[in-house]
Design an enzyme around this catalytic site. Structure first.
Site, PDB file in Angstrom:
ATOM      1  N   MET A   1      44.473   3.423-105.519  1.00  0.00           N
ATOM      2  CA  MET A   1      45.739   2.880-106.015  1.00  0.00           C
ATOM      3  C   MET A   1      46.891   3.560-105.277  1.00  0.00           C
ATOM      4  O   MET A   1      48.024   3.594-105.769  1.00  0.00           O
ATOM      5  CB  MET A   1      45.862   3.096-107.525  1.00  0.00           C
ATOM      6  CG  MET A   1      44.782   2.336-108.292  1.00  0.00           C
ATOM      7  SD  MET A   1      45.248   1.885-109.966  1.00  0.00           S
ATOM      8  CE  MET A   1      45.573   3.469-110.673  1.00  0.00           C
TER       9      MET A   1
ATOM     10  N   ALA B   1      49.234   6.624-103.517  1.00  0.00           N
ATOM     11  CA  ALA B   1      49.631   8.009-103.830  1.00  0.00           C
ATOM     12  C   ALA B   1      48.515   8.944-103.351  1.00  0.00           C
ATOM     13  O   ALA B   1      48.003   9.783-104.096  1.00  0.00           O
ATOM     14  CB  ALA B   1      49.930   8.190-105.314  1.00  0.00           C
TER      15      ALA B   1
ATOM     16  N   HIS C   1      46.023  11.615-101.894  1.00  0.00           N
ATOM     17  CA  HIS C   1      46.003  13.081-101.802  1.00  0.00           C
ATOM     18  C   HIS C   1      44.709  13.489-101.102  1.00  0.00           C
ATOM     19  O   HIS C   1      43.913  12.633-100.677  1.00  0.00           O
ATOM     20  CB  HIS C   1      46.147  13.713-103.190  1.00  0.00           C
ATOM     21  CG  HIS C   1      45.193  13.174-104.217  1.00  0.00           C
ATOM     22  ND1 HIS C   1      43.826  13.295-104.105  1.00  0.00           N
ATOM     23  CD2 HIS C   1      45.416  12.490-105.370  1.00  0.00           C
ATOM     24  CE1 HIS C   1      43.247  12.741-105.154  1.00  0.00           C
ATOM     25  NE2 HIS C   1      44.184  12.216-105.931  1.00  0.00           N
TER      26      HIS C   1
ATOM     27  N   HIS D   1      41.451  11.694-101.863  1.00  0.00           N
ATOM     28  CA  HIS D   1      41.230  10.393-101.207  1.00  0.00           C
ATOM     29  C   HIS D   1      40.820  10.600 -99.736  1.00  0.00           C
ATOM     30  O   HIS D   1      39.951   9.888 -99.215  1.00  0.00           O
ATOM     31  CB  HIS D   1      42.517   9.551-101.230  1.00  0.00           C
ATOM     32  CG  HIS D   1      42.983   9.181-102.606  1.00  0.00           C
ATOM     33  ND1 HIS D   1      44.124   9.687-103.165  1.00  0.00           N
ATOM     34  CD2 HIS D   1      42.464   8.343-103.525  1.00  0.00           C
ATOM     35  CE1 HIS D   1      44.295   9.177-104.374  1.00  0.00           C
ATOM     36  NE2 HIS D   1      43.302   8.362-104.619  1.00  0.00           N
TER      37      HIS D   1
ATOM     38  N   GLU E   1      33.970  11.613-107.804  1.00  0.00           N
ATOM     39  CA  GLU E   1      33.347  12.010-109.079  1.00  0.00           C
ATOM     40  C   GLU E   1      34.391  12.425-110.114  1.00  0.00           C
ATOM     41  O   GLU E   1      34.072  12.573-111.282  1.00  0.00           O
ATOM     42  CB  GLU E   1      32.363  13.164-108.852  1.00  0.00           C
ATOM     43  CG  GLU E   1      31.086  12.733-108.197  1.00  0.00           C
ATOM     44  CD  GLU E   1      30.070  13.864-108.083  1.00  0.00           C
ATOM     45  OE1 GLU E   1      30.457  15.035-108.263  1.00  0.00           O
ATOM     46  OE2 GLU E   1      28.902  13.561-107.802  1.00  0.00           O
ATOM     47  N   LYS E   2      35.624  12.645-109.688  1.00  0.00           N
ATOM     48  CA  LYS E   2      36.690  13.008-110.636  1.00  0.00           C
ATOM     49  C   LYS E   2      36.764  11.953-111.759  1.00  0.00           C
ATOM     50  O   LYS E   2      36.881  12.278-112.927  1.00  0.00           O
ATOM     51  CB  LYS E   2      38.006  13.091-109.859  1.00  0.00           C
ATOM     52  CG  LYS E   2      39.278  12.913-110.640  1.00  0.00           C
ATOM     53  CD  LYS E   2      39.642  14.158-111.365  1.00  0.00           C
ATOM     54  CE  LYS E   2      40.923  14.069-112.162  1.00  0.00           C
ATOM     55  NZ  LYS E   2      41.390  12.774-112.526  1.00  0.00           N
ATOM     56  N   ASP E   3      36.697  10.683-111.384  1.00  0.00           N
ATOM     57  CA  ASP E   3      36.640   9.592-112.371  1.00  0.00           C
ATOM     58  C   ASP E   3      35.166   9.237-112.566  1.00  0.00           C
ATOM     59  O   ASP E   3      34.687   8.203-112.085  1.00  0.00           O
ATOM     60  CB  ASP E   3      37.445   8.390-111.870  1.00  0.00           C
ATOM     61  CG  ASP E   3      38.924   8.704-111.797  1.00  0.00           C
ATOM     62  OD1 ASP E   3      39.519   9.008-112.831  1.00  0.00           O
ATOM     63  OD2 ASP E   3      39.481   8.681-110.681  1.00  0.00           O
TER      64      ASP E   3
ATOM     65  N   GLN F   1      34.140   5.979-114.295  1.00  0.00           N
ATOM     66  CA  GLN F   1      34.423   4.855-113.374  1.00  0.00           C
ATOM     67  C   GLN F   1      33.297   4.723-112.347  1.00  0.00           C
ATOM     68  O   GLN F   1      32.784   3.615-112.103  1.00  0.00           O
ATOM     69  CB  GLN F   1      35.761   5.113-112.679  1.00  0.00           C
ATOM     70  CG  GLN F   1      36.016   4.248-111.453  1.00  0.00           C
ATOM     71  CD  GLN F   1      37.431   4.399-110.934  1.00  0.00           C
ATOM     72  OE1 GLN F   1      38.360   3.907-111.547  1.00  0.00           O
ATOM     73  NE2 GLN F   1      37.609   5.051-109.801  1.00  0.00           N
TER      74      GLN F   1
END
Ligand code: PAF
Length: 291
Positions: A33, A35, A37, A40, A158-160, A163
């Site tokens: 999405m 932004a 960092h 990503h 893996e942070k989400d 998801q």
């Protein structure tokens, strides 16, 4: 130089031919999405490793309205498109697909007015309790983005974790021809997981947020039952965090782990509010896995 395309037709005209006149071998997609960092960029690096120099790495940048709840931060979500494109160029991304809302949802950006993806049971727990339509919106847009970009590989952090589990389930259950790669969470030097929403934290709130990775690490290192691991985490979480959940689940998130058991695999998942900011984090149940 990264090519940036805002429409499906422009994408279809250039995809596979960015690196040479001939269609390239494999394509990897990193849905975002924006932004962007370092988390990503890590996905982009892993994507490049998998498809190699002759393959094509595509990043999608789209703030998806259908995964935001009515009182969430859709309007204020950061959209630094030119900085994102510069970061993609620096990271060696071949193609950025950055559509407008009308391109993705020509008949309106509401799930009620369209065909959408039903997330199944893993989409009804944890994050879904506070955010009931979030995963249907997320999976629907991921399905659309994969259909448009046609990758062989897709990369998610893996942070989400929920998801990632849901995307893997969707790809398996709907026989989608793409391999999903989950990539370990990238953390700042203070241990806080990178997230676009960290920008909302004040200095004092950031200090409070540091207790989250400390708590997860304590749980990982605790040798004992699932309940003892959760207690070790709870003991280190700052009192200033409004806890939403702290759960130990199987790695696929299909079941809660038995609190009395000594489990050799699983995942610990946290959500909490620090001031007005809702943060999530997770780690492998035991130290050998990823944090
Ligand atoms: O993780 C995100 O940034 C989003 O949920 C995703 C996967 C790009 C879908 O909008």
């Amino acid at each position: 130089m990264t090519l940036v395309v805002p429409t499906r037709s422009e994408y279809a005209a250039v995809a596979g031919r960015v690196r040479s006149d001939q269609p390239v071998g494999e394509r990897a997609c990193v849905p975002t999405m924006g932004a962007l960092h370092a988390g990503h960029i890590q996905l982009v690096k892993e994507a490049r490793k998998v498809v190699g120099e002759s393959g094509e790495v595509v990043v999608t940048i789209f703030v998806n309205p259908t995964q935001f709840g009515a009182h969430e931060d859709l309007a204020s979500y950061p959209r630094p498109l030119s900085e994102d494109i510069a970061r993609c160029t620096e990271a060696g991304v071949d193609l950025v697909f950055a559509p407008l809302v009308e391109e993705m949802y020509p008949w309106g950006a509401t799930l009620d007015s369209m065909t959408s993806i039903h997330p199944g049971p893993v989409g009804e727990i944890l994050e879904a309790v506070d955010r009931p339509d979030h995963f249907a919106g997320m999976l629907t847009v991921v399905a659309k983005l994969l259909n448009i970009t046609q990758p062989h590989h897709a990369f998610f952090g893996e942070k989400d974790y929920q998801q990632l589990a849901l995307v893997k389930n969707m790809v398996r259950d709907l026989n989608m021809p793409v391999k999903v790669h989950g990539i370990a969470t990238v953390r700042d030097s203070d241990g806080v997981a990178l997230s676009s929403r960290n920008a909302y934290l004040s200095t004092a709130e950031r200090e409070v947020a540091r207790s989250i990775p400390r708590a997860l690490t304590a749980a990982q290192k605790e040798v004992g039952t699932v309940a003892q691991k959760l207690a070790a985490a709870q003991a280190l979480l700052s009192d200033e965090i409004e806890l939403i959940y702290l759960e130990a689940m199987t790695s696929e998130l299909s079941d809660r782990l038995n609190p009395a058991a000594i489990a050799d695999s699983g995942r610990i998942l946290f959500a909490g509010r620090v001031g007005a900011t809702r943060l999530i984090d997770n780690c492998d149940l035991n130290s050998k896995g990823s944090a």
